[in-house]
Design an enzyme around this catalytic site. Structure first.
Site, short mmCIF file in Angstrom:
data_model
loop_
_atom_site.label_atom_id
_atom_site.label_comp_id
_atom_site.label_asym_id
_atom_site.label_seq_id
_atom_site.Cartn_x
_atom_site.Cartn_y
_atom_site.Cartn_z
N ASP A 1 -6.91 -2.38 4.02
CA ASP A 1 -5.96 -3.40 3.64
C ASP A 1 -6.10 -4.74 4.21
O ASP A 1 -5.31 -5.74 4.03
CB ASP A 1 -4.45 -2.90 3.88
CG ASP A 1 -4.20 -1.52 3.28
OD1 ASP A 1 -4.63 -1.46 2.05
OD2 ASP A 1 -3.66 -0.72 3.97
N ASP B 1 -1.52 -0.96 6.25
CA ASP B 1 -1.76 -0.48 7.89
C ASP B 1 -3.41 0.00 7.96
O ASP B 1 -3.82 0.32 9.01
CB ASP B 1 -0.70 0.56 8.07
CG ASP B 1 -1.09 1.80 7.01
OD1 ASP B 1 -1.82 1.77 6.06
OD2 ASP B 1 -0.37 3.10 7.46
N ASP C 1 0.88 -1.30 0.08
CA ASP C 1 0.15 0.04 -0.13
C ASP C 1 0.72 1.29 -0.20
O ASP C 1 1.76 1.35 0.75
CB ASP C 1 -0.85 0.04 1.31
CG ASP C 1 -1.70 1.24 1.22
OD1 ASP C 1 -2.29 1.56 0.31
OD2 ASP C 1 -1.95 1.77 2.55
#
Length: 793
Positions: free
Chosen positions: A539, A535, A250
């Site tokens: 996700d 995080d 990410d």
């Protein structure tokens, strides 16, 4: 065997328990008190504002929220004032969203775009409001994202391979044991002795140390990662990191620093102009409403670059705060020198400075600053289109843009400090734009390069815009020739979807479900071992489904709960070390598996042949179990062995076919060595009247122990052992100690109790020649095997 299994299970339980306990402690630092309107009193009820923990919120509560508060459930707004909410935990978008209680939505509005609903897991950035909690816990929108959690883990190739080879060993064990028991019974007519000998052979065939070696290797890797400030919650993931060949990342906060910096300050023609920065700075310096990250970026840039804009010479008169309808903020300032001239000053000394969204700032501008001519011109339609095109071009480069405008105010001397409500944001002079960028981390580019060197490809999966993701990836050296977005993926059929995911390196504007589909596509269709680093709540699905789920201690609670590894620092270099530890762990484990299976099968086949040829047992059950115990103890040092540099440069995966082929090539070499020993003892020492049962069993005991101890050095490396490559000192020490004990036992009282006898020194000279021949033949077989199959371990 029971003691070894107990030690192994206890070691793994302790490591995973302490890791899980440390991960749970991280969540204890998060305390989320919520202001709730509750009723008190039995006779006369009074409404009170109290603070309760978010876990105690129930549907029907009326919550009051301010900047920084987390929503404890899905909330229907009752009232709001300049409310701005960050939904990045759900959408991945780093920018904030306007929320208002007065909005009226229809059924076609996407759920996350509802203006009057705030979702659990999001937080207030600015403004305030009051809302009715309509759902909590498993009934919230967030919970619908996790209905498949715990069901998407791919099969573990290593465990499946171990299970397969275990069934093979059990089958071989049953066949060999039955033949040995039958053969020994026909010779001795003693059922109990024959069964005991057969069971001893079965014990020798079992890789007794496998659980202990695997768990010790994993625990050693977990401790190494702990020194790099990583919490490993599942030991098995250390091995998976060694097999990982794709890492999905990410973008926000992982590849980037998660805060904006100024790139440039441009006039309406795209030329750098300090005047634009000066008035933007004064706006950010004097505004008292909620400070946004862009304000911090402006102030930091000015102070760190030595600009002297002298804010002390200005005084604030009034402020029109930011709201999501106007999407701009204005302050009214007056120069200090002019402010001291008195009440009747007629000079144009007062300014309104406005900054905000580019289109909204241009909307209130009637003039444009012409820097070259030093004049103010009328804001024409050509100017409007030119600035829009410039803004679009800057946005396509991954930059965030705000516009800056000013207006000189004329005071008529009635009340210099009053907030004149008739002053509106209109007929302003457009100055230019300021561009911002969330820069990549200094360590990210180096870490991605190191991962690529080790065969781990990086894919960026983000909810942010494509242009921003591409800009970041270009800065970090990630290829951007194949990119796609979530809406584009939704239009593809299954086959095209898998091909697109396979080739794309940047996937932007992804929803949580789309991230999950991407990870599963790479696993099932691509056959990859996938890691995912994220995080946020958005996700979590992908983290749970990935072979290696990674989060950070500042991440969302659900992300940390589902992750296998928690990083205490957002540094990708830690993952590089984790990959190296994983491959070291996997390599040492494969050394033991291949060595033990080859040695055990080779030795058992030798015992079978010797039992068929001799009139007595080659080894008594007591001798065989002692031999098995000694070389098993010597193998405890294997987790501390080192690996060759070439091995840790490529991902290592379990192959179902490689181990049987490896056994077929190398097993006969061990059997050949034992048979040469058998015929030497039979042909040489029988003429000297030394050959009897005790003599043969003593010689077979020492030769078998030494072979199973030394075979590790042949198996552990592609190179020539002891010449081109030497094992680590713990393994060398273990080999020397176990070999010395094995050689000494026949000369001690313990040997007498076991039925062993002294051996002539000539036999040890023969063993030297025998093992030199064994290593020579083994090395030749090794080179041919590597030449054909292009691998060893």
């Amino acid at each position: 065997m029971l003691i070894l299994v107990f030690i192994s299970v206890s070691l793994r339980f302790y490591q995973e328990y302490t890791s899980s306990k440390a991960a749970m402690k991280l969540s204890e630092f998060v305390r989320c008190p919520v202001k709730v309107q509750r009723c008190a009193g039995r006779v006369v009820q009074t409404e009170l504002i109290v603070q309760v923990d978010q876990r105690d919120i129930v549907p029907g509560d009326i919550v009051i929220f301010e900047p920084g508060d987390l929503f404890p459930g899905d909330v229907r707004l009752l009232s709001s004032k300049h409310l701005a909410v960050s939904q990045s935990s759900l959408t991945g978008e780093s920018w904030i969203t306007e929320k208002t209680a007065d909005a009226k939505e229809n059924q076609t509005t996407p759920l996350l775009e509802l203006k009057n609903i705030c979702f659990m897991g999001t937080n207030v950035v600015s403004g305030s409001g009051m809302g009715l909690v309509v759902s909590t816990g498993c009934k919230t929108y967030m919970s619908t994202m996790f209905s498949s959690i715990g069901k998407q883990k791919p099969p573990d190739g290593f465990n499946d391979g171990i299970r397969c080879i275990s069934f093979v060993l059990i089958s071989v064990m049953l066949v060999v044991m039955a033949i040995i028991i039958l053969t020994d019974y026909l010779k001795s007519n003693d059922v109990s002795e024959s069964v005991l000998f057969g069971l001893s052979v079965a014990c020798a065939l079992t890789p007794n140390m496998l659980p202990l070696i695997v768990n010790t290797s994993l625990a050693k890797g977990a401790l190494a990662m702990a020194r790099d400030r990583c919490i490993v919650k599942s030991l098995a993931v250390i091995r998976d990191m060694g097999s990982m060949d794709i890492l999905c990342i990410d973008k926000t906060g992982t590849l980037t620093m998660n805060h904006a910096i100024i790139v440039n300050y441009l006039d309406s023609w795209g030329s750098p102009q300090e005047k634009v920065l000066r008035f933007a700075f004064l706006n950010s310096y004097f505004k008292t409403d909620q400070k946004y990250p862009l304000d911090d970026a402006i102030l930091a840039y000015v102070f760190t670059n030595g600009y002297r804009f002298q804010p002390s010479k200005w005084s604030k008169i009034d402020e029109i705060p930011f709201d999501f309808i106007r999407r701009r903020v204005s302050v009214i300032l007056e120069t200090e020198s002019n402010a001291s001239q008195g009440r009747n000053s007629q000079t144009h000394d007062r300014f309104m400075i406005t900054k905000g969204a580019l289109e909204e700032v241009m909307r209130v501008c009637s003039f444009i600053d012409s820097v070259d001519e030093g004049e103010i011109d009328t804001f024409s339609s050509e100017d409007y289109q030119r600035i829009l095109n410039m803004g679009e071009e800057l946005s396509n480069r991954g930059l965030r843009i705000i516009g800056v405008a000013i207006k000189r105010l004329q005071m008529q001397g009635s009340h210099p400090n009053m907030a004149n409500e008739e002053i509106t944001e209109s007929d302003m002079v457009f100055l230019g734009v300021i561009t911002f960028f969330d820069p990549p981390k200094d360590s990210a580019k180096q870490a991605l390069w190191r991962l690529a060197e080790k065969g781990v490809k990086a894919k960026v999966l983000t909810g942010d815009s494509l242009s921003l993701a591409v800009r970041i990836c270009e800065e970090l050296g990630i290829r951007t020739t194949n990119v796609t977005t979530g809406p584009e993926l939704e239009l593809l059929n299954q086959d095209v979807f898998h091909e697109t995911v396979k080739s794309a390196t940047v996937l932007a504007r992804l929803t949580p479900t789309q991230k999950l589909r991407v990870v599963q596509s790479l696993q099932t269709v691509g056959g990859h071992v996938v890691g995912f680093l994220g995080d946020g709540v958005n996700d979590s699905l992908a983290i749970d489904a990935a072979n290696v789920g990674i989060s950070v201690d500042s991440g969302a609670s659900v992300a940390k709960d589902l992750a296998d590894i928690i990083l205490l620092e957002k540094d990708l270099n830690v993952l590089v070390a984790g990959v190296e530890n994983g491959r070291l762990t996997y390599g040492n484990t494969m050394k033991y598996i291949k060595m033990s299976v080859v040695a055990n099968i080779g030795s058992v086949l030798s015992l079978l042949i010797a039992t068929l040829l001799l009139e007595f047992e080659p080894l008594t059950p007591r001798q065989l179990l002692t031999q098995t115990f000694l070389y098993s103890v010597g193998q405890i040092a294997i987790p501390w062995d080192k690996m060759e540099e070439d091995y840790v440069k490529t991902p290592q995966k379990w192959s179902e076919k490689s181990l049987p082929i490896f056994i077929l090539w190398n097993g006969p070499v061990c059997t050949l060595c034992d048979l040469v020993n058998l015929f030497f003892l039979w042909c040489y020492y029988r003429d000297y009247n030394l050959f009897d049962v005790q003599f043969f069993q003593s010689a077979w005991f020492i030769e078998g122990l030494l072979m199973q101890t030394l075979i590790f050095h042949l198996i552990r490396t592609e190179k020539i052992p002891f010449i081109q490559e030497i094992s680590s000192w713990p393994v060398i020490c273990s080999t020397v100690v176990i070999s010395a004990i094995g050689i000494a036992i026949p000369f001690t009282q313990v040997g007498e109790i076991m039925g062993l006898t002294n051996l002539p020194f000539s036999y040890f000279g023969f063993l030297v020649v025998l093992f030199l021949g064994y290593f020579t033949v083994g090395q030749v077989v090794k080179r041919i095997y590597i030449l054909i199959y292009r691998q060893w371990l």
